[in-house]
Design a protein around this motif. Structure first.
Motif, short mmCIF file in Angstrom:
data_model
loop_
_atom_site.label_atom_id
_atom_site.label_comp_id
_atom_site.label_asym_id
_atom_site.label_seq_id
_atom_site.Cartn_x
_atom_site.Cartn_y
_atom_site.Cartn_z
N ASP A 161 1.00 -1.39 0.05
CA ASP A 161 0.42 0.18 0.04
C ASP A 161 0.93 0.71 0.15
O ASP A 161 0.68 2.19 0.39
CB ASP A 161 -0.93 -0.26 1.42
N TYR A 216 -3.24 4.49 -2.13
CA TYR A 216 -4.16 4.58 -0.94
C TYR A 216 -4.77 6.19 -1.36
O TYR A 216 -6.13 6.13 -0.34
CB TYR A 216 -3.51 4.99 0.19
N CYS A 218 -8.20 7.03 -3.63
CA CYS A 218 -9.44 5.94 -4.69
C CYS A 218 -9.84 7.21 -4.74
O CYS A 218 -10.91 8.02 -4.36
CB CYS A 218 -9.90 5.08 -3.78
#
Length: 266
Positions: A161, A216, A218
């Motif tokens: 991530d 991370y 969106c």
């Protein structure tokens, strides 16, 4: 930290813009420029943009995706004083992102001196179904498989991530350092539709600035992909663009752009 400029192209997208309820919110904080590509929606878009304080570029209809975004870039430079240290974001009208996510992305780009970036796109509001927006550079067999309907589409995941270097990201959301976009001469306008996003990411990669994927952050992409049946115009555009990209990978092909020289090569 510099300013943020959004480039959005409308091709009969007024209803989508209204239903997404995103662009107006972005315009409250950032510079949003809407390029109209269909003259029949001109009057309605004028009202919409006036209501939401959106800059409207309402001429030069019928252009391709790349040419339209280059027009907006030039408008931002000439009329809105966009500078090299600002951020120029190409956004599809059917993508919804909130202001906090934009702020986080822009801060990350400035802190890490990122020249071109993209984010995670989802097809649903619950963030369950991923869009295939981050991929490897295609080869000949990739295009052939896609045309024949045998493509096994996979997107690049970031296991930790963390920000990841990737090959390319879809033009539905691309964030550029404005000065870098200028050095790239923007999109190659010889691509009318399809592969112009692959091409600009590839040229940035060759310059030493590959795409940075920020997983991370969106957004929602409610895409309705056009029919690409054999002999359809979308199939023709896709095949032509695929051939041009493959050619550009092996030869020093020239690009066409209204930014900088009308014909240039990188």
């Amino acid at each position: 930290m510099g300013s943020v400029f959004f480039s959005i192209v409308s091709h009969n997208h007024l209803a989508v813009l209204k239903s997404m309820n995103c662009v107006g919110a972005l315009a409250n904080k950032y510079n949003v420029v809407l390029k109209n590509n269909v003259q029949s929606e001109s009057e309605a878009l004028k009202e919409y943009c006036k209501e939401h304080h959106i800059h409207l570029v309402d001429h030069l209809y019928g252009n391709g995706f790349g040419a339209n975004n280059n027009i907006v870039y030039s408008y931002c430079c000439e009329h809105l004083n966009m500078g090299d240290d600002d951020v120029f974001i190409v956004l599809n009208p059917d993508v919804k992102i909130d202001n906090n996510s934009v702020e986080q992305l822009v801060s990350t780009m400035f802190e890490r001196k990122i020249r071109v970036a993209s984010i995670s796109l989802y097809k649903d509001a619950d963030y369950n179904t991923r869009d295939y927006s981050v991929r490897h550079f295609p080869q000949l067999y990739s295009f052939v498989s896609s045309f024949l309907g045998f493509a096994n589409k996979t997107f690049i995941r970031s296991a930790t991530d963390q920000i990841t270097t990737v090959d390319w990201a879809a033009g539905s959301f691309l964030a550029f350092n404005a000065g870098h976009y200028r050095k790239l001469r923007g999109f190659d306008e010889r691509y009318f539709m399809y592969c112009e996003d692959i091409d600009i990411c590839y040229r940035s990669y060759k310059m030493g600035y590959p795409m940075q994927y920020v997983p991370y952050i969106c957004a929602i992409h409610l895409a309705k992909h056009q029919n690409r049946k054999v002999f359809s115009k979308h199939f023709y555009w896709h095949a032509k663009s695929a051939f041009r990209f493959l050619l550009s990978k092996h030869f020093n092909t020239r690009i066409k752009s209204t930014i900088g020289n009308s014909l240039s090569s990188i």
